[in-house]
Design an enzyme around this catalytic site. Structure first.
Site, PDB file in Angstrom:
ATOM      1  N   THR A  94       9.098  12.244  13.890  1.00 19.55           N
ATOM      2  CA  THR A  94       8.882  13.660  14.187  1.00 19.55           C
ATOM      3  C   THR A  94       7.509  13.899  14.810  1.00 19.55           C
ATOM      4  O   THR A  94       6.565  13.147  14.544  1.00 19.55           O
ATOM      5  CB  THR A  94       8.988  14.485  12.884  1.00 19.55           C
ATOM      6  OG1 THR A  94       8.513  15.807  13.111  1.00 19.55           O
ATOM      7  CG2 THR A  94       8.164  13.873  11.747  1.00 19.55           C
ATOM      8  N   ASP A  95       7.414  14.968  15.592  1.00 22.32           N
ATOM      9  CA  ASP A  95       6.105  15.328  16.165  1.00 22.32           C
ATOM     10  C   ASP A  95       5.106  15.740  15.085  1.00 22.32           C
ATOM     11  O   ASP A  95       3.899  15.763  15.320  1.00 22.32           O
ATOM     12  CB  ASP A  95       6.249  16.440  17.218  1.00 22.32           C
ATOM     13  CG  ASP A  95       6.844  17.734  16.690  1.00 22.32           C
ATOM     14  OD1 ASP A  95       7.217  17.800  15.499  1.00 22.32           O
ATOM     15  OD2 ASP A  95       6.943  18.699  17.481  1.00 22.32           O
ATOM     16  N   GLU A  96       5.615  16.065  13.873  1.00 27.04           N
ATOM     17  CA  GLU A  96       4.707  16.533  12.814  1.00 27.04           C
ATOM     18  C   GLU A  96       3.732  15.453  12.365  1.00 27.04           C
ATOM     19  O   GLU A  96       2.726  15.761  11.724  1.00 27.04           O
ATOM     20  CB  GLU A  96       5.500  17.062  11.618  1.00 27.04           C
ATOM     21  CG  GLU A  96       6.303  18.292  11.963  1.00 27.04           C
ATOM     22  CD  GLU A  96       6.736  19.104  10.747  1.00 27.04           C
ATOM     23  OE1 GLU A  96       6.165  18.939   9.664  1.00 27.04           O
ATOM     24  OE2 GLU A  96       7.666  19.909  10.907  1.00 27.04           O
ATOM     25  N   TYR A 128       5.629  16.039   3.619  1.00 28.39           N
ATOM     26  CA  TYR A 128       6.737  15.570   4.474  1.00 28.39           C
ATOM     27  C   TYR A 128       6.211  14.746   5.645  1.00 28.39           C
ATOM     28  O   TYR A 128       6.628  13.609   5.875  1.00 28.39           O
ATOM     29  CB  TYR A 128       7.553  16.767   4.994  1.00 28.39           C
ATOM     30  CG  TYR A 128       8.408  16.421   6.209  1.00 28.39           C
ATOM     31  CD1 TYR A 128       9.516  15.596   6.093  1.00 28.39           C
ATOM     32  CD2 TYR A 128       8.065  16.912   7.488  1.00 28.39           C
ATOM     33  CE1 TYR A 128      10.275  15.251   7.206  1.00 28.39           C
ATOM     34  CE2 TYR A 128       8.817  16.577   8.598  1.00 28.39           C
ATOM     35  CZ  TYR A 128       9.920  15.746   8.463  1.00 28.39           C
ATOM     36  OH  TYR A 128      10.664  15.411   9.570  1.00 28.39           O
ATOM     37  N   LYS A 165       6.621  10.740   6.649  1.00 28.78           N
ATOM     38  CA  LYS A 165       7.185  10.255   7.921  1.00 28.78           C
ATOM     39  C   LYS A 165       6.166   9.364   8.644  1.00 28.78           C
ATOM     40  O   LYS A 165       6.518   8.325   9.204  1.00 28.78           O
ATOM     41  CB  LYS A 165       7.596  11.428   8.821  1.00 28.78           C
ATOM     42  CG  LYS A 165       8.772  12.242   8.336  1.00 28.78           C
ATOM     43  CD  LYS A 165      10.095  11.468   8.279  1.00 28.78           C
ATOM     44  CE  LYS A 165      10.649  11.112   9.636  1.00 28.78           C
ATOM     45  NZ  LYS A 165      12.012  10.523   9.531  1.00 28.78           N
TER      46      LYS A 165
END
Ligand code: NAD
Ligand code: DAU
Length: 336
Positions: free
Chosen positions: A125-127, A152, A156
């Site tokens: 994810t970009d997060e 989260y 990741k």
């Protein structure tokens, strides 16, 4: 060709499984999923009888079960979606994110190494990049440092680093994809877009965190599926690919678009307490993937219209979810 898709009963994995089963009748697609609160097999009614679709109920963190499955099926490719995916849940209950997202990924990597899979695609994810400020000329590239802010995104990012380590140390053929926010059919109604659509249709207030000015970069889920398909088949060994379609919107713009498309009043909007550690802005530079030949087919306007229509046509699907156990979680989160 045997392909293992983990998390194929969820939102993006579910769309990907359907896409792959239809596009590649010559591949055997194995959907492995624990069926947590976010997993649901009713979405696969139209493909479950197909000879190239198989379902396995299992926990990716269960080493024994995963090892014996890999020994038996000798997967050629692994596409790994399975995860705890909701930021708000990671703030109230981070432990399961460590268990599933980090340990579960390591179990899959080890099993993949043992049987020698030809490609392991890790759907990230970009997060993991943290947040950008509101300067519209700044973007996340594949070289942006990893600086996750929520439990989260930290889980990741940790799994991304394990994937990288299995490539560098053991030579496992891998790709990591980092996509922006997805939306589309079968999006679980705890996330902003399906939550807004379902609450507006039920004449309920829509909770907007803080001032609603945080920005997300939205991509239709089917454009994410074509990107992963391309990376699976043509991604350079060991490379990271960012995925995004240049569709930045503030949360308030998104909510207002949905309300006006459904012909309802903006009085439904309720500003509520902000998310802890709420990332300001995400924005993807997808140049590297575009150079591989990918381009999205949906604009935000065409995609959101299609998605709203899908939720109108599939009320039974999301109603069974918001009337189930999920309702308690929902009431705890928002007493609006
Ligand atoms: P989701 O929550 O809708 O689905 C997750 C699926 O994983 C569910 O079917 C669930 O049952 C399964 N699962 C959870 N724990 C498991 C376990 N221990 N063993 C086996 N299966 C398990 O998630 P999503 O939104 O479809 O996201 C899928 C992946 O894509 C995640 O890895 C997420 O980090 C990533 N991602 C999501 C977005 C987004 O906007 N939703 C964007 C970029 C990347
Ligand atoms: O960027 C990719 C990520 O996008 C994925 O990795 C995550 O799995 C996925 O859940 C999503 O994370 P976000 O936190 O961005 O998505 P969410 O839909 O939860 O929230 C989108 C924005 O809307 C965010 O700024 C918080 C805000 N929000 C969310 C909810 C649920 C609200 O204002 N009100 C809400 O009720």
């Amino acid at each position: 060709m045997n392909i293992l898709v983990t998390g194929g009963a969820g939102f993006i994995g579910g769309n990907f499984v359907q896409y792959m089963v239809d596009k590649y009748p010559q591949y055997d697609i194995y959907n492995l999923d624990l069926l947590t609160y976010a997993g649901d097999l009713t979405k696969h009614r139209e493909i479950e009888q197909k000879v190239n679709y198989h379902f396995v109920k299992a926990d990716i963190a269960d080493r024994e079960v995963i090892n014996s499955l890999f020994e038996k099926e000798k997967f050629d490719y692994v596409v790994h979606f399975a995860a705890e995916s909701h930021v708000d849940r990671s703030i109230t209950n981070p432990g399961i994110f460590v268990q599933t997202n980090i340990l579960g990924t390591q179990v899959l990597l080890e099993a993949s190494k043992k049987i020698g899979v030809s490609k392991f695609v890790h759907v990230s994810t970009d997060e993991v990049y943290g947040e950008l400020d509101f300067d519209p000329t700044t973007f996340f590239t594949e070289d942006t440092p990893i600086q996750p802010n929520s439990p989260y995104s930290a889980s990741k990012a940790s799994s991304d680093l394990l994937v990288r380590a299995y490539h560098e140390t053991y030579g496992l053929p891998v790709n990591i994809t980092r996509c922006s926010n997805n939306y589309g059919p079968y999006h679980f109604p705890e996330k902003l877009i399906p939550l807004t659509i379902s609450r507006v249709l039920n004449k309920q207030k829509v909770p907007v965190y803080g001032d609603g000015k945080n920005i997300r970069d939205w991509l239709h889920v089917l454009d994410h599926c074509t990107a992963i398909d391309l990376v699976l088949h043509e991604g350079a060994n060991g490379d990271v690919y960012n995925i995004g379609g240049h569709n930045e919107r503030t949360n308030l713009e998104v909510v207002k678009t949905i309300i006006s498309t459904l012909g309802k009043s903006e009085e439904l909007i309720e500003f509520v307490a902000d998310r802890l550690g709420h990332d300001k802005r995400y924005a993807i530079d997808p140049t590297k993937l575009e150079q591989l030949g990918w381009k999205p087919t949906y604009t935000f306007e065409t995609g959101i219209a299609q998605t709203i229509q899908w939720y109108l046509d599939n009320k039974a699907w999301w109603e069974q979810i918001i009337c189930g156990d999920y309702e308690n979680y929902f009431e705890e989160q928002y007493s609006v």
